[in-house]
Design an enzyme around this catalytic site. Structure first.
Site, PDB file in Angstrom:
ATOM      1  CE1 TYR A  27       1.363   0.887   6.647  1.00 31.80           C
ATOM      2  CE2 TYR A  27      -0.712  -0.001   5.825  1.00 31.80           C
ATOM      3  CZ  TYR A  27       0.545  -0.194   6.367  1.00 31.80           C
ATOM      4  OH  TYR A  27       0.982  -1.470   6.621  1.00 31.80           O
ATOM      5  NE  ARG A  76      -8.189 -10.867   4.661  1.00 34.84           N
ATOM      6  CZ  ARG A  76      -7.421 -10.777   3.582  1.00 34.84           C
ATOM      7  NH1 ARG A  76      -7.920 -10.968   2.378  1.00 34.84           N
ATOM      8  NH2 ARG A  76      -6.133 -10.469   3.701  1.00 34.84           N
ATOM      9  NE  ARG A  96       0.003  -6.025  11.516  1.00 32.10           N
ATOM     10  CZ  ARG A  96       0.597  -7.205  11.516  1.00 32.10           C
ATOM     11  NH1 ARG A  96       1.646  -7.407  12.289  1.00 32.10           N
ATOM     12  NH2 ARG A  96       0.159  -8.188  10.753  1.00 32.10           N
ATOM     13  CG  PHE A 119      -1.223 -10.351 -12.663  1.00 30.34           C
ATOM     14  CD1 PHE A 119      -0.599 -11.344 -11.932  1.00 30.34           C
ATOM     15  CD2 PHE A 119      -0.897  -9.022 -12.395  1.00 30.34           C
ATOM     16  CE1 PHE A 119       0.333 -11.029 -10.941  1.00 30.34           C
ATOM     17  CE2 PHE A 119       0.027  -8.700 -11.412  1.00 30.34           C
ATOM     18  CZ  PHE A 119       0.647  -9.710 -10.684  1.00 30.34           C
TER      19      PHE A 119
END
Length: 209
Positions: free
Chosen positions: A82, A130, A140, A201
């Site tokens: 996932y 978290r 969910r 980034f």
């Protein structure tokens, strides 16, 4: 199969999603994204299209997966898969862009993008850990049963039953240890980035996680 044909348009948006949809503005103002997208050279656009299609197909599989929608993720392997679709593929696309721009060593693409996969999985797993309570409130959960079932019979018990909160901390520790398995790959990946703004980034989200 998910199509990326909308990315070929110059002016498209979608306002049919609910007014309280969390990321509604992305689709409502998608024409701005298209404007910037079409400023990219074709080879960069192709990378974005490739990854968008892979992610879309993967996430669509979960939407259609009745067992997932009913029971959530079962195993750690399911957890990794996932996270691959929603974040690992982002790392793959980012790696292709960085290498094409000569902002990173091509080792970031080595071993079927193993390092960039870890970049994505570390961030996504941290987010899932978290967002435990928020996700349950939304009906969910992405905690894999293989891990949480060692500590409780029902995932919501960690906040519903005070006597199970200590077990909840143990469960989180288990998940954190799972996520930390990716840290060496993350640090190796960052060491292969040559350009400073690209490094920032990539590095800042990892540090914040």
């Amino acid at each position: 199969e998910v199509s990326t044909e909308k990315l070929s348009l110059k002016d498209w948006n979608f306002d049919g999603n609910g007014p309280n949809e969390k990321d509604r503005i992305v689709l409502v103002e998608f024409h701005h994204i298209l404007t910037e997208f079409h400023k990219l050279r074709p080879e960069y656009q192709d990378i974005v299209k490739k990854i968008t299609k892979k992610m879309g197909n993967g996430m669509a599989d979960y939407i259609l997966d009745e067992n997932f929608n009913t029971n959530g993720l079962e195993t750690v392997k399911d957890f990794d898969l996932y996270c691959h679709y929603v974040a690992g593929l982002v790392g793959e696309g980012l790696s292709d862009l960085l290498v094409l721009a000569r902002f990173a060593d091509n080792q970031v693409q080595a071993e079927n993008y193993r390092l960039s996969e870890s970049m994505g999985l570390f961030l996504q797993k941290t987010n899932i850990i978290r967002d435990y309570h928020e996700d349950l409130e939304d009906g969910r959960s992405f905690y894999p049963r293989e891990i949480w079932s060692k500590y409780t019979d029902s995932l919501p018990n960690f906040f519903k039953k005070p006597e199970e909160r200590e077990k909840g901390v143990e469960c989180i520790n288990d998940l954190v240890l799972n996520a930390l398995n990716h840290v060496i790959d993350v640090l190796t990946y960052l060491s292969l980035i040559r350009e400073s703004t690209s490094f920032n980034f990539c590095a800042i989200p990892q540090v914040m996680a």
